[in-house]
Design an enzyme around this catalytic site. Structure first.
Site, PDB file in Angstrom:
ATOM      1  N   ASP A 196       0.993  -1.302  -0.006  1.00  0.00           N
ATOM      2  CA  ASP A 196       0.138   0.108  -0.089  1.00  0.00           C
ATOM      3  C   ASP A 196       0.843   1.227  -0.062  1.00  0.00           C
ATOM      4  OD1 ASP A 196      -2.127   1.736   0.560  1.00  0.00           O
ATOM      5  OD2 ASP A 196      -1.476   1.797   2.521  1.00  0.00           O
ATOM      6  N   ASP A 245      -0.297   5.178   1.109  1.00  0.00           N
ATOM      7  CA  ASP A 245      -0.402   6.163   2.138  1.00  0.00           C
ATOM      8  C   ASP A 245      -0.465   5.319   3.448  1.00  0.00           C
ATOM      9  OD1 ASP A 245      -1.143   8.405   0.548  1.00  0.00           O
ATOM     10  OD2 ASP A 245      -3.009   7.470  -0.176  1.00  0.00           O
ATOM     11  N   ALA A 247      -5.144   3.353  -2.909  1.00  0.00           N
ATOM     12  CA  ALA A 247      -6.500   4.081  -3.274  1.00  0.00           C
ATOM     13  C   ALA A 247      -6.521   5.217  -3.319  1.00  0.00           C
ATOM     14  CB  ALA A 247      -7.504   3.506  -2.223  1.00  0.00           C
TER      15      ALA A 247
HETATM   16  P1  TMP Z   1      -4.878   3.436   1.046  1.00  0.00           P
HETATM   17  O1  TMP Z   1      -3.893   3.925   1.876  1.00  0.00           O
HETATM   18  O2  TMP Z   1      -5.537   2.197   1.467  1.00  0.00           O
HETATM   19  O3  TMP Z   1      -4.411   3.272  -0.455  1.00  0.00           O
HETATM   20  O4  TMP Z   1      -6.030   4.537   1.011  1.00  0.00           O
HETATM   21  C1  TMP Z   1      -5.948   5.925   0.900  1.00  0.00           C
HETATM   22  C2  TMP Z   1      -5.850   6.476   2.107  1.00  0.00           C
HETATM   23  O5  TMP Z   1      -6.345   7.878   1.682  1.00  0.00           O
HETATM   24  C3  TMP Z   1      -7.090   6.107   3.089  1.00  0.00           C
HETATM   25  O6  TMP Z   1      -6.496   6.061   4.527  1.00  0.00           O
HETATM   26  C4  TMP Z   1      -7.842   7.433   3.409  1.00  0.00           C
HETATM   27  C5  TMP Z   1      -7.261   8.394   2.489  1.00  0.00           C
HETATM   28  N1  TMP Z   1      -8.089   9.549   2.015  1.00  0.00           N
HETATM   29  C6  TMP Z   1      -7.827  10.823   2.358  1.00  0.00           C
HETATM   30  O7  TMP Z   1      -7.028  11.288   2.872  1.00  0.00           O
HETATM   31  N2  TMP Z   1      -8.531  11.789   1.846  1.00  0.00           N
HETATM   32  C7  TMP Z   1      -9.577  11.480   0.924  1.00  0.00           C
HETATM   33  O8  TMP Z   1     -10.371  12.618   0.169  1.00  0.00           O
HETATM   34  C8  TMP Z   1      -9.880  10.311   0.516  1.00  0.00           C
HETATM   35  C9  TMP Z   1     -11.019   9.917  -0.569  1.00  0.00           C
HETATM   36  C10 TMP Z   1      -9.127   9.163   0.941  1.00  0.00           C
HETATM   37 MG    MG Z   2      -2.758   3.180   3.595  1.00  0.00          MG
END
Ligand code: TMP
Ligand code: MG
Length: 289
Positions: A38, A40, A154
């Site tokens: 992943d 973020d 994501a």
């Molecule tokens: P991931 O780390 O699983 O790929 O998910 C992306 C992260 O982005 C998740 O922890 C939520 C965050 N996020 C924001 O900070 N701002 C936003 O507008 C959106 C849609 C997600």
């Molecule tokens: Mg994440």
């Protein structure tokens, strides 16, 4: 076996199992390994000097590319939906439609801002984005050993690519699966491309990337890194998997979530802002201390 596994941030449900998986993977050799991570809050830091670090979305939200009015709306979304994302009292089934709502509303707001492609690099440069300590070793070592690294996010592909490009670690072994921006012929954001990837549909995203996993089918051993329970499905597209070692960063709401992370991840790293454990495992698997 690996000294870093005794770090105070490391928790394991079954240390013997971790040892057995590592032994099997080391025996099979580094040419049988693929890494799926992943982005973020997994490859990037959660906090620095007590201050939260931005996600891909936050990098844009906090930038000059977004109007003050829109910033407030995006902040409201974050204040509403982030507590739901990390709420251990709600099931994934219950959270899923709310997460789709968050992503959909945030992307609609970003599209309204007419973001210019040629401003993205500046937005990233001026942001507080930070990869976890030890990131150079992590990216460089995987590349030196031609171990494929799939970054499955994501977040926003254009933003995360720019982060790793600016840190000089966007090596040829890296492939990114994420939400990519669709710019019109004048370079203005008009939509997001393809199927939306949110925190709880990485399994579906993985299954859409059959070509990638088909090409890596001789790599039966997977090292998976994530920070959310949704990240556990990132390897669902891997073909002929033999071993998988799952490393989970538990950054927030530690006490409430620790047991569920221990049940699902082989190694849980509590409030650990470094890639030290992942690096020690990569060094171990690539044949050096
Ligand atoms: P991931 O780390 O699983 O790929 O998910 C992306 C992260 O982005 C998740 O922890 C939520 C965050 N996020 C924001 O900070 N701002 C936003 O507008 C959106 C849609 C997600
Ligand atoms: Mg994440």
């Amino acid at each position: 076996m690996i000294a870093e596994l005794s770090n105070p941030s490391v928790f394991m449900r079954d240390p013997q199992r971790v040892e057995d998986i590592l032994k099997a993977m080391q025996k099979a050799g580094s040419n049988t390994i693929q890494v799926i991570s992943d982005f973020d809050m997994t490859l990037t830091r959660f906090a620095y000097n007590g201050k939260r670090c931005p996600t891909c979305h936050n990098i844009l939200d906090n930038s000059k590319l977004i109007s003050e009015e829109c910033k407030l709306k995006l902040q409201e979304l974050l204040d509403t939906y982030y507590p739901i994302e990390i709420d251990s009292s709600r099931s994934i089934e219950e959270k899923l439609p709310l997460m789709v709502e968050w992503w959909t509303r945030a992307h609609e707001l970003l599209v309204q801002q007419k973001i210019k492609k040629d401003m993205m690099a500046t937005a990233v440069r001026e942001s507080d984005a930070m990869l976890r300590e030890g990131y150079q070793l992590f990216f460089d070592r995987l590349n030196e050993h031609s171990i494929p690294l799939l970054i499955f996010s994501a977040g926003i592909g254009d933003v995360l690519e720019e982060v790793i490009r600016q840190e000089k670690v966007f090596h040829p072994n890296v492939k990114v699966v994420s939400n990519y921006m669709d710019f019109d012929e004048t370079g203005v954001l008009r939509a997001f491309k393809g199927e939306l990837i949110h925190i709880y549909n990485k399994r579906e995203g993985a299954l859409l990337n059959t070509d990638h996993f088909q090409a890596l089918r001789a790599r039966h051993n997977v090292l998976l890194l994530g920070d959310s329970l949704g990240d556990l499905t990132m390897a669902d597209g891997v073909q002929d998997m033999e071993n998988i070692l799952k490393i989970g960063f538990l950054n927030d709401k530690v006490e409430e979530r620790k047991q569920s992370y221990l049940n699902s991840y082989d190694i849980v790293l509590v409030k650990d802002e470094t890639l030290d454990v992942a690096n020690s495992i990569v060094l171990h698997l690539t044949g050096s201390k």
